[in-house]
Write an enzyme that holds these catalytic residues in place. Structure first.
Site, PDB file in Angstrom:
ATOM      1  N   GLU A   1       0.751  -1.203  -0.018  1.00  0.00           N
ATOM      2  CA  GLU A   1      -0.011   0.069  -0.103  1.00  0.00           C
ATOM      3  C   GLU A   1       0.907   1.179  -0.057  1.00  0.00           C
ATOM      4  O   GLU A   1       0.527   2.282  -0.653  1.00  0.00           O
ATOM      5  CB  GLU A   1      -0.885  -0.007   1.172  1.00  0.00           C
ATOM      6  CG  GLU A   1      -2.060  -0.824   1.264  1.00  0.00           C
ATOM      7  CD  GLU A   1      -2.841  -0.782  -0.231  1.00  0.00           C
ATOM      8  OE1 GLU A   1      -3.031   0.207  -0.671  1.00  0.00           O
ATOM      9  OE2 GLU A   1      -3.743  -1.683  -0.655  1.00  0.00           O
TER      10      GLU A   1
ATOM     11  N   TYR B   1      -5.703   6.900   4.167  1.00  0.00           N
ATOM     12  CA  TYR B   1      -5.754   6.019   2.963  1.00  0.00           C
ATOM     13  C   TYR B   1      -4.973   4.770   3.544  1.00  0.00           C
ATOM     14  O   TYR B   1      -5.486   3.608   3.538  1.00  0.00           O
ATOM     15  CB  TYR B   1      -5.192   6.487   1.753  1.00  0.00           C
ATOM     16  CG  TYR B   1      -4.963   5.460   0.881  1.00  0.00           C
ATOM     17  CD1 TYR B   1      -6.013   5.026   0.022  1.00  0.00           C
ATOM     18  CD2 TYR B   1      -3.741   4.676   0.744  1.00  0.00           C
ATOM     19  CE1 TYR B   1      -6.053   4.015  -0.679  1.00  0.00           C
ATOM     20  CE2 TYR B   1      -3.645   3.578  -0.078  1.00  0.00           C
ATOM     21  CZ  TYR B   1      -5.030   3.258  -0.987  1.00  0.00           C
ATOM     22  OH  TYR B   1      -4.576   2.054  -1.661  1.00  0.00           O
TER      23      TYR B   1
ATOM     24  N   ASP C   1      -9.467   7.042  -2.478  1.00  0.00           N
ATOM     25  CA  ASP C   1      -8.237   7.324  -3.318  1.00  0.00           C
ATOM     26  C   ASP C   1      -8.887   8.019  -4.328  1.00  0.00           C
ATOM     27  O   ASP C   1     -10.103   8.351  -4.627  1.00  0.00           O
ATOM     28  CB  ASP C   1      -7.185   6.322  -3.535  1.00  0.00           C
ATOM     29  CG  ASP C   1      -7.809   5.354  -4.663  1.00  0.00           C
ATOM     30  OD1 ASP C   1      -9.056   5.473  -4.843  1.00  0.00           O
ATOM     31  OD2 ASP C   1      -6.990   4.567  -5.100  1.00  0.00           O
TER      32      ASP C   1
END
Ligand code: DGT
Length: 354
Positions: A36, A119, A137
């Site tokens: 990520e 996020y 996002d």
């Protein structure tokens, strides 16, 4: 409009259509987190080889915590946004020292780690720990702006998207739900020519139902980023040239570079080179010749980068604390910005020496 059937349709589509990726459908929290971090601002295809190489070299969070920052930056070289790498290193140390090597599974502790924003926290906690936090996002914003028929991505509209997602997110499978939203945005609900015929939720999409999906959301007008002329010197002493390490703050922090900098208004390239090297290394160089020019774009500006062969000019240049002299064969031992690698390619073609 009822949106709570969206997860079922979306998940059914995702299970059939999802791409097989090395960081998908794994249960190692460390690897999920690393992927990520790498995927922020970076395309999946670019990330895959970096992810694989990194995992080979650093298979666990402990190995990251134990590593020198420089060897991590070397593995990140070319991926850009190097603060991601430095923060991941700091966060790995905190996990090992403060959390006994266990990556926290709750919002407060995980979100508090360096480099972890909303996020990353939502993505990792939902995928690795099945916590129902929706990710937002760029792809998700576009998908939701179309479903909810929002023209503008204002703060208030983003808050409303988040509220809707928090209501509908699959409680059994929040990680796959989040990934299906992002996958839909990347492959079907694209900015231009969305493939609404293939979309599993088009009949719940406000923008599709009014017939103009592409016009949602309105594009954000971007200012043209500034452009700078940069000069830098490859200062030779025998078979070696001088490099210096950038400070720990600001862009490209911790990477190695040639001395040089921005050309000022009404200044010639060579005058700028002499001035910058004098400022940084305490002595003016002898400029031998230009070996090449390359262009490079960063997010907030672009550069035209001129490289010069130089030598010392009577006064030796200062060996600063974070500087060294290397032979061309040693460049692979140091992390350099991508722009420097473009110059290295020119030097390879020319055989390096003057
Ligand atoms: P400043 O002056 O506060 O903007 O600080 P820097 O160091 O970010 O900027 P400067 O004046 O050295 O501009 C050089 C830009 O070019 C900088 O954004 C980083 C980039 N760059 C990439 N490779 C090199 C290199 O080998 N040497 C230098 N000097 N800059 C490089």
């Amino acid at each position: 409009m009822q949106y709570n059937t969206i997860p079922n349709y979306l998940l059914a589509w995702y299970f059939v259509n999802k791409r097989t990726l090395p960081f998908r459908d794994i249960d190692d929290v460390y690897k999920i987190w690393l992927s990520e971090v790498m995927l922020q601002q970076t395309q999946v295809e670019t990330v895959i080889p970096y992810f694989k190489n990194w995992i080979n070299k650093f298979p666990t969070i402990e190995t990251v915590a134990d590593a020198e920052q420089e060897s991590l930056l070397k593995m990140w070289e070319g991926l850009g946004y190097y603060s991601r790498c430095r923060n991941f290193h700091k966060a790995a140390n905190i996990v090992v020292k403060t959390h006994n090597g266990k990556i926290p599974n709750n919002w407060e502790e995980f979100r508090a780690l360096p480099g972890v924003g909303d996020y990353t926290a939502s993505a990792v906690l939902s995928i690795a720990f099945k916590k129902p936090y929706p990710v937002i996002d760029g792809n998700v914003k576009r998908v939701m702006a179309r479903i909810l028929r929002f023209r503008n991505l204002t703060k208030r509209n983003i808050y409303r998207m988040k509220k809707c997602l928090t209501d509908i997110i699959s409680k059994e499978n929040p990680g796959d739900f989040n990934q299906s939203m992002m996958e839909l945005g990347a492959r079907i609900c694209t900015p231009k020519n969305p493939k609404c015929g293939l979309c599993p939720v088009s009949f719940q999409c406000g923008a599709f139902l009014v017939g103009t999906p592409e016009s949602y959301p309105l594009p954000i007008k971007k200012k043209k980023p500034p452009h700078y002329e940069i000069v830098a010197g490859l200062i030779w002493r025998g078979n070696k040239f001088y490099i210096q390490k950038r400070g720990q703050k600001g862009m490209l922090a911790g990477l190695w570079e040639f001395p040089g900098g921005k050309v000022e208004k009404d200044e010639s390239l060579e005058d700028a080179l002499r001035r910058e090297i004098q400022e940084e290394c305490g002595a003016k160089p002898k400029i031998i010749k230009k070996f090449g020019t390359i262009n490079h774009a960063y997010t907030h500006f672009s550069i035209t980068f001129h490289g010069y062969h130089c030598s010392e000019n009577g006064t030796p240049i200062n060996d600063l604390e974070h500087s060294t002299w290397i032979e061309p064969g040693q460049i692979s031992e140091f992390p350099f910005p991508k722009a420097n690698h473009k110059l290295f390619s020119l030097l390879e073609e020319q055989g390096w020496h003057v």
